[in-house]
Design a protein around this motif. Sequence first.
Motif, PDB file in Angstrom:
ATOM      1  N   LEU A  10      -9.702  -3.874  -0.435  1.00 21.69           N
ATOM      2  CA  LEU A  10      -9.741  -4.210   0.946  1.00 21.69           C
ATOM      3  C   LEU A  10     -10.983  -4.124   1.560  1.00 21.69           C
ATOM      4  O   LEU A  10     -12.026  -4.255   1.065  1.00 21.69           O
ATOM      5  CB  LEU A  10      -8.369  -3.436   1.679  1.00 21.69           C
ATOM      6  CG  LEU A  10      -7.150  -3.693   0.933  1.00 21.69           C
ATOM      7  CD1 LEU A  10      -6.102  -2.849   1.709  1.00 21.69           C
ATOM      8  CD2 LEU A  10      -6.537  -5.365   0.874  1.00 21.69           C
ATOM      9  N   SER A  11     -10.999  -3.687   2.916  1.00 24.04           N
ATOM     10  CA  SER A  11     -12.442  -3.657   3.665  1.00 24.04           C
ATOM     11  C   SER A  11     -12.872  -2.262   3.415  1.00 24.04           C
ATOM     12  O   SER A  11     -14.201  -2.100   3.335  1.00 24.04           O
ATOM     13  CB  SER A  11     -12.342  -3.988   4.971  1.00 24.04           C
ATOM     14  OG  SER A  11     -11.398  -3.050   5.561  1.00 24.04           O
ATOM     15  N   ASP A  33      -3.798  -3.072  -2.648  1.00 20.70           N
ATOM     16  CA  ASP A  33      -4.100  -4.234  -3.396  1.00 20.70           C
ATOM     17  C   ASP A  33      -4.210  -4.164  -5.032  1.00 20.70           C
ATOM     18  O   ASP A  33      -4.636  -3.001  -5.483  1.00 20.70           O
ATOM     19  CB  ASP A  33      -5.437  -4.694  -2.756  1.00 20.70           C
ATOM     20  CG  ASP A  33      -5.895  -6.038  -3.398  1.00 20.70           C
ATOM     21  OD1 ASP A  33      -4.966  -6.727  -4.167  1.00 20.70           O
ATOM     22  OD2 ASP A  33      -7.106  -6.375  -3.310  1.00 20.70           O
ATOM     23  N   ALA A  34      -3.427  -4.863  -5.634  1.00 19.81           N
ATOM     24  CA  ALA A  34      -3.351  -5.008  -7.126  1.00 19.81           C
ATOM     25  C   ALA A  34      -4.613  -5.454  -7.586  1.00 19.81           C
ATOM     26  O   ALA A  34      -4.846  -4.959  -8.899  1.00 19.81           O
ATOM     27  CB  ALA A  34      -2.077  -5.649  -7.345  1.00 19.81           C
ATOM     28  N   ALA A  35      -5.183  -6.148  -7.329  1.00 19.65           N
ATOM     29  CA  ALA A  35      -6.349  -7.075  -7.807  1.00 19.65           C
ATOM     30  C   ALA A  35      -7.399  -5.890  -8.536  1.00 19.65           C
ATOM     31  O   ALA A  35      -7.591  -5.983  -9.933  1.00 19.65           O
ATOM     32  CB  ALA A  35      -6.822  -8.067  -7.142  1.00 19.65           C
ATOM     33  N   PRO A  36      -7.940  -5.116  -7.888  1.00 23.69           N
ATOM     34  CA  PRO A  36      -8.781  -4.141  -8.646  1.00 23.69           C
ATOM     35  C   PRO A  36      -8.350  -2.976  -9.442  1.00 23.69           C
ATOM     36  O   PRO A  36      -9.122  -2.720 -10.442  1.00 23.69           O
ATOM     37  CB  PRO A  36      -9.528  -3.337  -7.012  1.00 23.69           C
ATOM     38  CG  PRO A  36      -8.327  -3.409  -6.060  1.00 23.69           C
ATOM     39  CD  PRO A  36      -7.634  -4.921  -6.309  1.00 23.69           C
ATOM     40  N   VAL A  37      -7.039  -3.071  -9.098  1.00 27.22           N
ATOM     41  CA  VAL A  37      -6.354  -2.113 -10.330  1.00 27.22           C
ATOM     42  C   VAL A  37      -6.148  -2.907 -11.717  1.00 27.22           C
ATOM     43  O   VAL A  37      -6.588  -2.579 -12.786  1.00 27.22           O
ATOM     44  CB  VAL A  37      -5.124  -1.450  -9.845  1.00 27.22           C
ATOM     45  CG1 VAL A  37      -4.265  -0.616 -10.891  1.00 27.22           C
ATOM     46  CG2 VAL A  37      -5.219  -0.725  -8.692  1.00 27.22           C
ATOM     47  N   LEU A  64       1.823  -2.623  -4.837  1.00 27.16           N
ATOM     48  CA  LEU A  64       2.921  -2.415  -5.594  1.00 27.16           C
ATOM     49  C   LEU A  64       3.748  -3.440  -6.224  1.00 27.16           C
ATOM     50  O   LEU A  64       4.141  -3.136  -7.577  1.00 27.16           O
ATOM     51  CB  LEU A  64       3.936  -1.485  -4.430  1.00 27.16           C
ATOM     52  CG  LEU A  64       3.714   0.160  -4.668  1.00 27.16           C
ATOM     53  CD1 LEU A  64       4.948   0.823  -3.662  1.00 27.16           C
ATOM     54  CD2 LEU A  64       3.665   0.530  -6.143  1.00 27.16           C
ATOM     55  N   GLY A  65       4.115  -4.330  -5.526  1.00 25.43           N
ATOM     56  CA  GLY A  65       5.071  -5.337  -6.295  1.00 25.43           C
ATOM     57  C   GLY A  65       4.461  -5.933  -7.429  1.00 25.43           C
ATOM     58  O   GLY A  65       4.924  -5.990  -8.469  1.00 25.43           O
ATOM     59  N   ALA A  66       3.043  -6.215  -7.260  1.00 24.67           N
ATOM     60  CA  ALA A  66       2.401  -7.065  -8.566  1.00 24.67           C
ATOM     61  C   ALA A  66       2.357  -5.747  -9.640  1.00 24.67           C
ATOM     62  O   ALA A  66       2.568  -6.394 -11.014  1.00 24.67           O
ATOM     63  CB  ALA A  66       1.262  -7.582  -7.945  1.00 24.67           C
TER      64      ALA A  66
END
Length: 255
Positions: A10-11, A33-37, A64-66
């Motif tokens: 995020l920011s 945010d799932a993307a960086p994980v 969490l959902g993703a």
Amino acid sequence: MMSVTPLAALSDNYIWLLRQDSSDRVCVVDPGDAAPVIDYLERESLTLDTVLITHHHHDHTGGLGALIKRYSPRVIGPDNPTIAGITDVVGAGDEVRIMGRLFEVFATPGHTLDHISYFSAGIPPLLFCGDTLFCAGCGRLFEGSFEQMFDSLQRLAELPEDTLVFAAHEYTLANLEFARQADPDNDDVRHALEECDKARSLERPTLPSTIGRELKINPYLRTHSESVRRAAGEQGKNDNDLATFATLREWKNRF
């Protein structure tokens, strides 16, 4: 040996990733945010085993959902039905084993009513405190009272001074700028600002901090200090530590 890696999200969030030795299974804390994980796990050929959640705000739970859909991890968090996907509900006094280390759960309300923190007394001691304690700061009070947040901070301040403090946001420079006004006689604040400004100029995190460092530079943990009390006294009532804390927190909201 456990390693802790910051994943910027995020920011200004940090998602902390815990890994034990050479294991390919890891834990993440507050994945807003799932993307960086996912990017990190795929790049390093790792699998998500566990997620720790400190509170319900979307910037701590939004991924969490993703992550659940992709990895089906164990999800540990507070008793709040608005957080979808928690498999293990925990609260004050509970203990959980994460990546081979035992963590104690503290109730740390103030920022939110459901806020919890995770502490491991190993070597070194580790604290994942979400939005309760920041480097040189503390979270805004969205749901809890001044008394609740003050008590939560006092609980964390009692931890061993070598405890590594993994807060969830890169707010350090702004917090230290406020600390210069709230604790004007404190040379440790000035030195910390110089060090952290250099770190950020090199695009390095200012975290983790330590409890020992926070006791020296964090005005919310220094409400007994004459310098802090005098500065707070210019802003409002400050006849005891709790009143000084409340004045500081309201002052920071306007800063």
